[in-house]
Scaffold this active site. Structure first.
Site, PDB file in Angstrom:
ATOM      1  N   LYS A  96      -9.915  -8.773  10.523  1.00 12.49           N
ATOM      2  CA  LYS A  96      -9.267  -7.950   9.694  1.00 12.49           C
ATOM      3  C   LYS A  96     -10.030  -6.619   9.647  1.00 12.49           C
ATOM      4  CE  LYS A  96      -6.595  -6.725   6.326  1.00 12.49           C
ATOM      5  NZ  LYS A  96      -5.390  -6.434   6.524  1.00 12.49           N
ATOM      6  N   LYS A  98      -3.877  -9.397  -0.027  1.00  8.60           N
ATOM      7  CA  LYS A  98      -2.933  -9.556  -1.353  1.00  8.60           C
ATOM      8  C   LYS A  98      -1.675 -10.361  -0.883  1.00  8.60           C
ATOM      9  CE  LYS A  98       0.070  -6.355  -0.928  1.00  8.60           C
ATOM     10  NZ  LYS A  98       2.008  -7.150  -0.781  1.00  8.60           N
ATOM     11  N   LYS A 125       3.702 -12.009   4.492  1.00  7.52           N
ATOM     12  CA  LYS A 125       4.209 -11.972   3.326  1.00  7.52           C
ATOM     13  C   LYS A 125       5.354 -13.154   3.588  1.00  7.52           C
ATOM     14  CE  LYS A 125       4.863  -6.779   3.285  1.00  7.52           C
ATOM     15  NZ  LYS A 125       3.274  -6.579   3.743  1.00  7.52           N
ATOM     16  N   GLY A 136       0.840  -0.999   0.098  1.00  6.27           N
ATOM     17  CA  GLY A 136      -0.131   0.006  -0.335  1.00  6.27           C
ATOM     18  C   GLY A 136       0.525   1.146  -0.112  1.00  6.27           C
ATOM     19  N   ASN A 137       2.225   1.264   0.457  1.00  3.12           N
ATOM     20  CA  ASN A 137       3.061   2.379   0.498  1.00  3.12           C
ATOM     21  C   ASN A 137       3.826   3.108  -0.979  1.00  3.12           C
ATOM     22  OD1 ASN A 137       4.908   0.069   0.381  1.00  3.12           O
ATOM     23  ND2 ASN A 137       6.090   1.478  -0.219  1.00  3.12           N
TER      24      ASN A 137
END
Length: 299
Positions: free
Chosen positions: A120, A203, A265, A11-12
């Site tokens: 979430k 994601k 991740k 998102g960054n």
């Protein structure tokens, strides 16, 4: 063509350094991100892209709430689809050339336990009174340190349903953007039809699934730090460089990676390599073209 690489942008990469998500800030951030992506393409890599969409969905949810008395709010899966198209357009404009965006659906199981206990957080923080008002509309809200936030299910991604369309475009020479924000979550009904659901797919886990579906050899998860770290926040943090999947799995099982940040991740990297991928890389956006930086997971 060269090695096929799937890059999952955090998102960054879609907002200003201070988190601002104004249209101008988003455009500037995407243009900066695409300069890094273009370096890989110019080096001969065949690139596929996916991305986060948290700030963008948060903005749409706020618009829903502010305008609810004027226009009907749209469901969360619609917000996901809209942000895929918006961010995809920014990427296509910034990257240029033969670039295409596939608005993608991700299949989840309607019986996934995540639907029974939504955890979430999405959107902005609100007061307790405002949260209770939204709860009367059927939403789930929880109190956090900074206030109340809406919470939704984050079910396990099972299949990127539109991966075949992405693969066909890749074969035709396009740089493809797909499964943004984890994809639009859908469930299959008894008659075989598909229905969107109020959920968010992680994601990074969706990126690992997409990478396998489009036959990528390398998965690069671009985040805001150059490496995954053992002992993060402690007195003796240790950045992880090249590591085997078995070694990383042991560290992951020992709880070294936070569930809300680095954990997914690391899990995505392990799944990709276990599924046949050659290498998974976790690193910062500015280092995605640098083979000497980052956590590099190999079989």
């Amino acid at each position: 063509m060269g090695e096929r690489v799937l890059i999952a942008l955090g998102g960054n990469a879609m907002t200003a350094p201070d988190g601002s998500a104004s249209p101008r800030d988003q455009q500037a951030a995407v243009e900066a991100a695409m300069r890094q992506v273009r370096a890989l393409i110019e080096a001969g890599r065949e690139v596929v892209l996916t991305h986060g969409n948290g700030p963008q969905v948060g903005n749409l949810l706020l618009k829903n709430q502010l305008a609810a008395s004027v226009v009907p709010p749209v469901p969360l899966d619609w917000c996901g689809a809209q942000t895929q198209a918006t961010i995809g357009t920014l990427v296509m404009n910034a990257l240029g050339g033969r670039t295409a965006t596939v608005v993608s659906r991700t299949l989840v199981d309607a019986r996934d336990p995540a639907f029974e206990d939504p955890v979430k957080p999405i959107g902005r923080y609100f007061t307790e009174a405002e949260a209770h008002r939204f709860e009367k509309l059927g939403q789930s809200w929880r109190r956090f340190e900074r206030g109340w936030r809406r919470v939704v299910a984050s079910p396990e991604p099972l299949e990127i349903l539109d991966a075949d369309a992405a693969t066909a475009l890749i074969a035709a020479g396009f740089t493809v953007v797909a499964a943004g924000g984890g994809g639009v979550p859908v469930v299959r009904q008894a008659d075989g039809s598909l229905t969107g659901v109020e959920a968010v797919v992680d994601k990074d886990l969706a990126a690992a699934l997409l990478a396998r579906a489009v036959h990528a050899e390398v998965l690069i998860i671009a985040t805001d730090v150059p490496n995954a770290v053992v002992g993060y926040g402690g007195p003796d943090p240790r950045p992880i460089g090249r590591i085997s999947a078995d070694e990383l799995r042991v560290l992951h099982a020992a709880g070294h990676f936070a569930g809300g940040s680095m954990g997914p991740k690391v899990e995505a990297a392990l799944r990709f390599v276990a599924g046949g991928g050659r290498q998974a890389v976790i690193t910062s956006l500015e280092h995605i073209a640098n083979a000497d930086v980052g956590t590099r997971v190999e079989r």
